[in-house]
Design a protein around this motif. Structure first.
Motif, mmCIF file in Angstrom:
data_model
loop_
_atom_site.group_PDB
_atom_site.id
_atom_site.type_symbol
_atom_site.label_atom_id
_atom_site.label_comp_id
_atom_site.label_asym_id
_atom_site.label_seq_id
_atom_site.Cartn_x
_atom_site.Cartn_y
_atom_site.Cartn_z
ATOM 1 N N VAL A 1 -24.163 37.871 -87.537
ATOM 2 C CA VAL A 1 -23.530 39.107 -88.014
ATOM 3 C C VAL A 1 -22.025 39.062 -87.763
ATOM 4 O O VAL A 1 -21.220 39.408 -88.639
ATOM 5 C CB VAL A 1 -24.155 40.338 -87.332
ATOM 6 N N ILE A 2 -21.621 38.618 -86.561
ATOM 7 C CA ILE A 2 -20.198 38.515 -86.234
ATOM 8 C C ILE A 2 -19.503 37.529 -87.171
ATOM 9 O O ILE A 2 -18.403 37.774 -87.662
ATOM 10 C CB ILE A 2 -20.006 38.078 -84.771
ATOM 11 N N GLY A 3 -20.165 36.385 -87.421
ATOM 12 C CA GLY A 3 -19.588 35.396 -88.330
ATOM 13 C C GLY A 3 -19.441 35.923 -89.738
ATOM 14 O O GLY A 3 -18.418 35.690 -90.398
ATOM 15 N N TYR A 4 -20.457 36.656 -90.204
ATOM 16 C CA TYR A 4 -20.406 37.234 -91.552
ATOM 17 C C TYR A 4 -19.293 38.273 -91.663
ATOM 18 O O TYR A 4 -18.516 38.267 -92.632
ATOM 19 C CB TYR A 4 -21.744 37.873 -91.890
ATOM 20 N N LEU A 5 -19.201 39.151 -90.668
ATOM 21 C CA LEU A 5 -18.171 40.184 -90.687
ATOM 22 C C LEU A 5 -16.770 39.569 -90.594
ATOM 23 O O LEU A 5 -15.838 40.018 -91.273
ATOM 24 C CB LEU A 5 -18.380 41.174 -89.535
#
Length: 248
Positions: free
Chosen positions: A235-239
């Protein structure tokens, strides 16, 4: 007033146990004590028990760390010092290794890597250190009914990470004899991932075996800690990628 030593269970009437030398009273971990005493003391003072602690971490990891948190501390090496030593020696050995995480990124994708991806690829040891408080949060959530606070989860995950780094050093030493960088990096990641998953499950299973959970529940919750952590990272990577794309 007579007390019982938490380390050797002998009766004590003084500040220190006459049998093993541990202080009569031991503190429960808190963030205040973690910062003011354990971090400073752990970095600047080298206590005894390094080989004993490493042996315990690879023979009865969860049981030994639980005993340490509950008061049996005189024979164990400081978790902060052990972690610092593991990071230091791991970095020194990695300098001579042919492992390069950047080799796993296709040339066509390197120009589009965002800052988060570049940082994780360039500084894997720092990333591992940063994951400790995050992993501790997830272990605290999944085992919130156990009688351990967040600071104590920090301690247990510091020991777990130190053990995994020591195992990683063994794999790194093996890679010194080979020079196929890309293949080595793939094999290194696969080996460390499998060891981390297996060791982590074993570690948590032992540690929380006396916390009132069933065997199946402990195994399930132990597996869910790395699973939810990976979801968090995704999720952090996507955001991070979405924000970077929006800014450009």
């Amino acid at each position: 007033m007579q007390n019982t030593c938490l380390n050797c269970s002998k009766a004590v009437t003084t500040v220190y146990c006459g049998s093993c030398g541990q202080k009569t009273s031991t503190h429960r971990y808190s963030l205040k004590h973690f910062i003011e005493h354990d971090f400073i003391h752990g970095v600047w003072h080298v206590d005894k028990g390094l080989l004993f602690t490493v042996k315990e971490l690879f023979t009865r990891p969860g049981h030994s760390v639980r005993e340490y948190i509950q008061g049996k501390r005189v024979n164990y090496f400081s978790f902060i010092t052990l972690l610092v030593l593991a990071i230091t020696f791991s970095a020194l050995i990695s300098h001579y290794s042919h492992i390069n995480f950047g080799d796993l990124v296709p040339e066509s994708s390197k120009s589009t890597m965002n800052s988060f991806q570049k940082f994780t690829s360039a500084y894997p040891k720092i990333v591992m250190l940063i994951t400790i408080p995050i992993t501790s949060f997830f272990s605290y959530i999944w085992f919130r009914k156990a009688s351990f606070n967040y600071s104590e989860h920090l301690v247990l995950n510091c020991y777990k990470m130190a053990a995994e780094m020591i195992a990683g050093m063994v794999f790194t030493l093996i890679t010194l004899f080979f020079d196929n960088s890309k293949t080595l990096t793939y094999l290194y990641l696969l080996a460390t991932y499998l060891v981390s998953l297996t060791y982590g499950t074993w570690f948590y299973f032992q540690f929380f075996s006396q916390s009132g959970y069933s065997r199946v529940s402990v195994i399930f919750r132990s597996l869910m800690i790395p699973f939810t952590f990976m979801l968090f990272v995704m999720v952090i990577g996507y955001l991070s990628g979405a924000i970077a794309a929006a800014l450009h």
